[in-house]
Design a protein around this motif. Structure first.
Motif, PDB file in Angstrom:
ATOM      1  N   GLU A 150       0.830  -1.207   0.000  1.00 20.79           N
ATOM      2  CA  GLU A 150       0.000   0.000   0.000  1.00 20.79           C
ATOM      3  C   GLU A 150       0.864   1.257   0.000  1.00 20.79           C
ATOM      4  O   GLU A 150       1.791   1.396   0.797  1.00 20.79           O
ATOM      5  N   TYR A 151       0.521   2.182  -0.876  1.00 21.00           N
ATOM      6  CA  TYR A 151       1.143   3.500  -0.855  1.00 21.00           C
ATOM      7  C   TYR A 151       0.447   4.337   0.216  1.00 21.00           C
ATOM      8  O   TYR A 151      -0.764   4.588   0.130  1.00 21.00           O
ATOM      9  N   ASN A 152       1.202   4.752   1.223  1.00 20.58           N
ATOM     10  CA  ASN A 152       0.645   5.603   2.265  1.00 20.58           C
ATOM     11  C   ASN A 152       1.769   6.407   2.918  1.00 20.58           C
ATOM     12  O   ASN A 152       2.954   6.093   2.735  1.00 20.58           O
ATOM     13  N   PRO A 153       1.447   7.448   3.687  1.00 20.72           N
ATOM     14  CA  PRO A 153       2.484   8.350   4.204  1.00 20.72           C
ATOM     15  C   PRO A 153       3.490   7.709   5.151  1.00 20.72           C
ATOM     16  O   PRO A 153       4.599   8.219   5.303  1.00 20.72           O
ATOM     17  N   THR A 154       3.139   6.604   5.807  1.00 21.30           N
ATOM     18  CA  THR A 154       4.030   6.018   6.806  1.00 21.30           C
ATOM     19  C   THR A 154       4.980   4.966   6.233  1.00 21.30           C
ATOM     20  O   THR A 154       5.955   4.602   6.894  1.00 21.30           O
ATOM     21  N   THR A 155       4.708   4.469   5.016  1.00 19.02           N
ATOM     22  CA  THR A 155       5.545   3.397   4.471  1.00 19.02           C
ATOM     23  C   THR A 155       6.290   3.784   3.203  1.00 19.02           C
ATOM     24  O   THR A 155       7.141   3.029   2.740  1.00 19.02           O
ATOM     25  N   VAL A 156       5.983   4.950   2.640  1.00 26.56           N
ATOM     26  CA  VAL A 156       6.566   5.335   1.349  1.00 26.56           C
ATOM     27  C   VAL A 156       7.757   6.267   1.539  1.00 26.56           C
ATOM     28  O   VAL A 156       7.752   7.142   2.408  1.00 26.56           O
ATOM     29  N   LEU A 157       8.778   6.070   0.712  1.00 24.15           N
ATOM     30  CA  LEU A 157       9.930   6.954   0.642  1.00 24.15           C
ATOM     31  C   LEU A 157       9.985   7.583  -0.748  1.00 24.15           C
ATOM     32  O   LEU A 157       9.573   6.963  -1.729  1.00 24.15           O
ATOM     33  N   LEU A 158      10.509   8.784  -0.823  1.00 22.47           N
ATOM     34  CA  LEU A 158      10.743   9.419  -2.117  1.00 22.47           C
ATOM     35  C   LEU A 158      12.175   9.126  -2.552  1.00 22.47           C
ATOM     36  O   LEU A 158      13.128   9.505  -1.866  1.00 22.47           O
ATOM     37  N   LEU A 159      12.311   8.439  -3.679  1.00 24.85           N
ATOM     38  CA  LEU A 159      13.620   8.043  -4.187  1.00 24.85           C
ATOM     39  C   LEU A 159      13.739   8.450  -5.645  1.00 24.85           C
ATOM     40  O   LEU A 159      12.740   8.549  -6.357  1.00 24.85           O
ATOM     41  N   ASP A 160      14.972   8.649  -6.101  1.00 28.93           N
ATOM     42  CA  ASP A 160      15.155   8.805  -7.543  1.00 28.93           C
ATOM     43  C   ASP A 160      15.152   7.407  -8.162  1.00 28.93           C
ATOM     44  O   ASP A 160      15.172   6.393  -7.451  1.00 28.93           O
ATOM     45  N   GLN A 161      15.121   7.329  -9.478  1.00 30.87           N
ATOM     46  CA  GLN A 161      14.941   6.042 -10.146  1.00 30.87           C
ATOM     47  C   GLN A 161      16.067   5.068  -9.850  1.00 30.87           C
ATOM     48  O   GLN A 161      15.849   3.862  -9.719  1.00 30.87           O
ATOM     49  N   ARG A 162      17.281   5.567  -9.717  1.00 32.59           N
ATOM     50  CA  ARG A 162      18.413   4.678  -9.454  1.00 32.59           C
ATOM     51  C   ARG A 162      18.271   4.005  -8.098  1.00 32.59           C
ATOM     52  O   ARG A 162      18.455   2.782  -7.975  1.00 32.59           O
ATOM     53  N   LEU A 163      17.937   4.761  -7.063  1.00 28.45           N
ATOM     54  CA  LEU A 163      17.745   4.171  -5.734  1.00 28.45           C
ATOM     55  C   LEU A 163      16.514   3.269  -5.720  1.00 28.45           C
ATOM     56  O   LEU A 163      16.507   2.222  -5.076  1.00 28.45           O
ATOM     57  N   ASN A 164      15.494   3.665  -6.445  1.00 31.58           N
ATOM     58  CA  ASN A 164      14.262   2.893  -6.485  1.00 31.58           C
ATOM     59  C   ASN A 164      14.478   1.511  -7.103  1.00 31.58           C
ATOM     60  O   ASN A 164      13.770   0.553  -6.782  1.00 31.58           O
ATOM     61  N   ASN A 165      15.471   1.401  -7.994  1.00 35.56           N
ATOM     62  CA  ASN A 165      15.722   0.132  -8.685  1.00 35.56           C
ATOM     63  C   ASN A 165      16.790  -0.730  -8.020  1.00 35.56           C
ATOM     64  O   ASN A 165      17.158  -1.775  -8.562  1.00 35.56           O
ATOM     65  N   LEU A 166      17.271  -0.330  -6.861  1.00 36.58           N
ATOM     66  CA  LEU A 166      18.383  -1.053  -6.238  1.00 36.58           C
ATOM     67  C   LEU A 166      18.061  -2.511  -5.941  1.00 36.58           C
ATOM     68  O   LEU A 166      18.933  -3.369  -6.025  1.00 36.58           O
ATOM     69  N   PHE A 167      16.809  -2.792  -5.594  1.00 41.09           N
ATOM     70  CA  PHE A 167      16.486  -4.139  -5.128  1.00 41.09           C
ATOM     71  C   PHE A 167      15.457  -4.846  -6.015  1.00 41.09           C
ATOM     72  O   PHE A 167      14.654  -5.636  -5.541  1.00 41.09           O
TER      73      PHE A 167
END
Length: 255
Positions: A150-167
């Motif tokens: 779930e996308y919600n304020p307590t579990t979401v981080l703002l990342l750039d695409q490179r960090l978002n694709n790390l895992f």
């Protein structure tokens, strides 16, 4: 003298198919409109009311579920889509647009919290959590809380695409083998390798069984991730919360 014009009580249907009524008429450029869902829109000209052009921003306009709402954040400025709206609309599309879901399994069974279906709430959170103007950022739902859907304020981080694709797990490409492992049929060995979209894959080694290959991959991956987030912290002042979440992310053989 002629009697002052009073249009209070006049009813129209707007271009969204909603009934709207004039409840206050100060002059032809200044009226208050009440929609059938009790949404109140103030200070509207009569011409846009008469033509049905007044929009109810509480009516879903994105994938039948997301709505702009009322507040200081705009979907467009000078006809150009705003940064916040573009990110919000893309997030909703990934989760709820059927044609997108038919093309990828990544977002199946995902959802967006009720609060963020209102663009105003998401835009406020986005601006409070944005940490760079240099890199385009996207909401990530499952690095802070692994497996979160779930996308919600307590579990979401703002990342750039490179960090978002790390895992990324690449399950479709690797079949039943652990992440970072593939079978070398010519040598009857398991190969461990690690790479990203920006770099060619790094060969780590060949192993007799997939478990050993995976653990070699994981050790290398942790070191590589640490190098990347150290760089981000030095160059972009990466927030400590994001740094810690990425550093503490556990790569499992079952991923």
């Amino acid at each position: 003298m002629s009697k002052k014009l009073n249009r209070v009580g006049e009813i129209k249907t707007n271009n969204q198919g909603m009934k709207m009524e004039i409840i206050k008429y100060r002059n032809s450029q200044d009226m208050d409109i009440l929609f059938s869902d009790n949404t109140l829109v103030c200070n509207q000209p009569y011409s846009v009311f008469h033509n049905g052009e007044i929009k109810n921003n509480n009516i879903p306009s994105v994938c039948g579920i997301g709505y702009v709402g009322y507040g200081k954040y705009k979907s467009r400025i000078n006809k150009k889509i705003t940064e916040e709206y573009n990110i919000w609309e893309s997030m909703i599309t990934r989760v709820y647009y059927k044609k997108f879901l038919d093309r990828t399994e990544t977002y199946h069974n995902c959802s967006i919290c009720k609060e963020w279906l209102n663009f105003q709430n998401f835009a406020q959170w986005y601006n409070e959590n944005k940490w760079t103007d240099i890199l385009p950022l996207v909401p990530d739902k499952d690095i802070l809380v692994k497996g979160n859907k779930e996308y919600n304020p307590t579990t979401v981080l703002l990342l750039d695409q490179r960090l978002n694709n790390l895992f990324l797990s690449h399950k479709i490409n690797r079949g039943n083998l652990p992440i970072g492992v593939k079978w070398d049929k010519e040598r009857n060995k398991y190969i461990a390798s690690c790479g990203t979209k920006e770099y060619h894959k790094k060969f780590i080694g060949r192993f007799d069984n997939p478990n050993d290959a995976f653990y070699a991959y994981r050790n290398f991956k942790y070191k590589r991730v640490k190098e990347i987030i150290d760089y981000y912290k030095e160059v972009y002042n990466l927030p400590q919360k994001i740094y810690d979440a990425i550093l503490n992310y556990k790569i499992e053989i079952t991923d």
